[in-house]
Write an enzyme that holds these catalytic residues in place. Structure first.
Site, PDB file in Angstrom:
ATOM      1  CG  ASN A   1      -1.960   1.256   1.410  1.00  0.00           C
ATOM      2  OD1 ASN A   1      -2.035   1.931   0.411  1.00  0.00           O
ATOM      3  ND2 ASN A   1      -2.325   1.467   2.379  1.00  0.00           N
TER       4      ASN A   1
ATOM      5  CG  HIS B   1      -4.584   1.479  10.458  1.00  0.00           C
ATOM      6  ND1 HIS B   1      -4.549   2.361   9.427  1.00  0.00           N
ATOM      7  CD2 HIS B   1      -5.742   1.725  11.286  1.00  0.00           C
ATOM      8  CE1 HIS B   1      -5.526   3.482   9.656  1.00  0.00           C
ATOM      9  NE2 HIS B   1      -6.171   2.829  10.680  1.00  0.00           N
TER      10      HIS B   1
ATOM     11  CD  GLU C   1      -8.886   3.891  12.937  1.00  0.00           C
ATOM     12  OE1 GLU C   1      -9.511   2.680  12.798  1.00  0.00           O
ATOM     13  OE2 GLU C   1      -8.360   4.244  11.999  1.00  0.00           O
TER      14      GLU C   1
END
Lengths: 182, 249
Positions: free
Chosen positions: B150, B159, B186
């Protein structure tokens, strides 16, 4: 000599546009900038137009076939683009990255010559068509035919413009010497 | 000196910055700039197409970039058309309004990365799921290498891709610790994910709605705990419908 070099450059451009284009910038960029500089009298405008002209040229070349590139008279063609841009002032820069100049002391980036302002004053006294013709002929060094092609004006008219433009410049400069003596 | 000679002497050098500006404007070179991210300062590279790369500031990202693309790099400002959306794309972990340039990857890898970009924040998916969503269910290893290569981590949130057995796995941007830090940032609780994996839990189902999901799907996480059951494999999903949002199978 210059013609042969341009032929080689155009041929290289036709086979490897990506790899050769930086050489076009190197070879033609300075005459483009200084010609535009003397026509406009302004560093930023000349800088913008030079950059824009070369970018447009590259974009156009991307869509040209090999033979069409080989037939190009590179410098007059660049001037056709430059003069059109100068007329239209088209801007489409918002999709592009813009260079961050790491060394930018205020005001020093203008590379003006010692007598640049004097030349701008003299050239500015000429009608636009004469100014363009004189700059293209004697500053940039294009031939009469090439100027006719780039400006889209007849050869005879271009010759007259150059002749009258030079005459007027001589008059202006004579007056300057006379004023200086007085 | 004649007038003609004086005029001919009016050509000086090409002012600084013009050839660089042309290189950026034609796409012969990419620009780069620094941005803040949840795991520190990152370098973002960009061109006319969009964002072309992202790396950790201290790393050898410049060599990597040039090896991958063959293009030069110049310090620049991102295109005005989308520059203001860039910090949010990095923070939120999705391209959003920022265009991306994936010309250096294969069409299948591009498809995998497009799918990756749609994984919601705070959720994780497996390589097997990516392969399936990209249209080649058997190409799990190829999906894995697409994610490993990526070019724009963080913005294309690789991730959020974990091993098919549920373990966190490797991360291309620095090290696995960064992956854990990002998931934690997150709200995905990586320790909880690892614990589920170690207990062999692959899916979770709602016994009322009869729908089963990926353990991190927002729908199952929103269900009342007393209605949720753990499922250890596809054979335990009999009698349940797959969730249409996270598409677990």
């Amino acid at each position: 000599m210059e013609d042969h070099m341009d032929d080689d450059l155009v041929r290289a451009l036709a086979t490897d546009l990506y790899g050769t284009f930086p050489r076009v910038v190197e070879r033609m960029g300075r005459r483009l900038y200084w010609g535009l500089r003397r026509m406009s009298g302004d560093h930023h405008e000349a800088e913008d137009l030079t950059q824009e002209t070369l970018i447009r040229a590259y974009q156009a070349l991307c869509g040209y076939q090999h033979d069409r590139i080989c037939e190009l008279k590179l410098e007059p063609w660049l001037w056709t683009i430059a003069l059109n841009l100068g007329r239209n002032h088209l801007r489409s820069k918002s999709r592009r990255p813009t260079l961050v100049k790491l060394t930018e002391p205020q005001g020093v980036e203008d590379p003006e010559m010692v007598d640049g302002a004097a030349w701008d004053r003299r050239l500015n006294a000429l009608p636009p068509t004469q100014r363009t013709a004189v700059v293209l002929r004697h500053v940039v060094g294009l031939g009469i035919d090439e100027i006719a092609e780039a400006t889209g004006r007849p050869v005879g008219t271009v010759k007259t413009d150059i002749h009258r433009g030079l005459g007027r410049l001589r008059t202006i400069m004579e007056a300057e010497t006379y004023d200086a003596r007085a | 000196m004649t007038l003609e000679r004086e005029l001919a002497a009016l050509v000086g050098d090409l002012p600084e910055g013009i050839s660089e500006g042309v290189a950026l404007g034609t796409g012969l070179a990419d620009g780069f700039d620094y941005y803040e991210s949840p795991i520190g300062t990152v370098v973002v590279t960009f061109n006319l197409t969009g964002v072309s790369g992202l790396g950790l500031a201290g790393d050898d990202w410049q060599t990597h970039f040039q090896k991958r693309t063959g293009r030069a790099l110049l310090r620049a400002e991102a295109p005005r058309a989308w520059a203001r959306h860039l910090p949010e794309a990095i923070e939120a972990g999705r391209p959003g309004k920022v265009p991306v340039d994936l010309r250096t990857v294969t069409p299948f890898q591009e498809k995998v990365l497009e799918v990756t970009a749609r994984i919601p924040r705070g959720e994780v998916r497996s390589y097997a799921w990516l392969a399936k969503e990209a249209g080649r269910p058997s190409a799990v290893r190829a999906a894995g290498s697409a994610v490993a290569r990526n070019p724009i981590p963080l913005m294309i949130p690789c991730h959020r891709v974990v091993r098919s057995d549920g373990r966190i796995g490797n991360y291309s941007l620095g090290n696995p610790a960064n992956k854990l830090a990002l998931l934690d940032h997150e709200g995905a609780d990586p320790l909880w994910l690892e614990k589920l994996a170690s207990r062999g839990i692959r899916f979770r189902a709602n016994i009322r709605t009869k729908i089963f999901c990926h353990p991190t799907c927002r729908h199952i996480r929103r269900s009342k705990p007393e209605n949720v059951v753990d499922l250890h494999g596809i054979e335990e999903t009999v009698g349940y419908q797959p969730c249409e949002v996270c598409r677990p199978v």
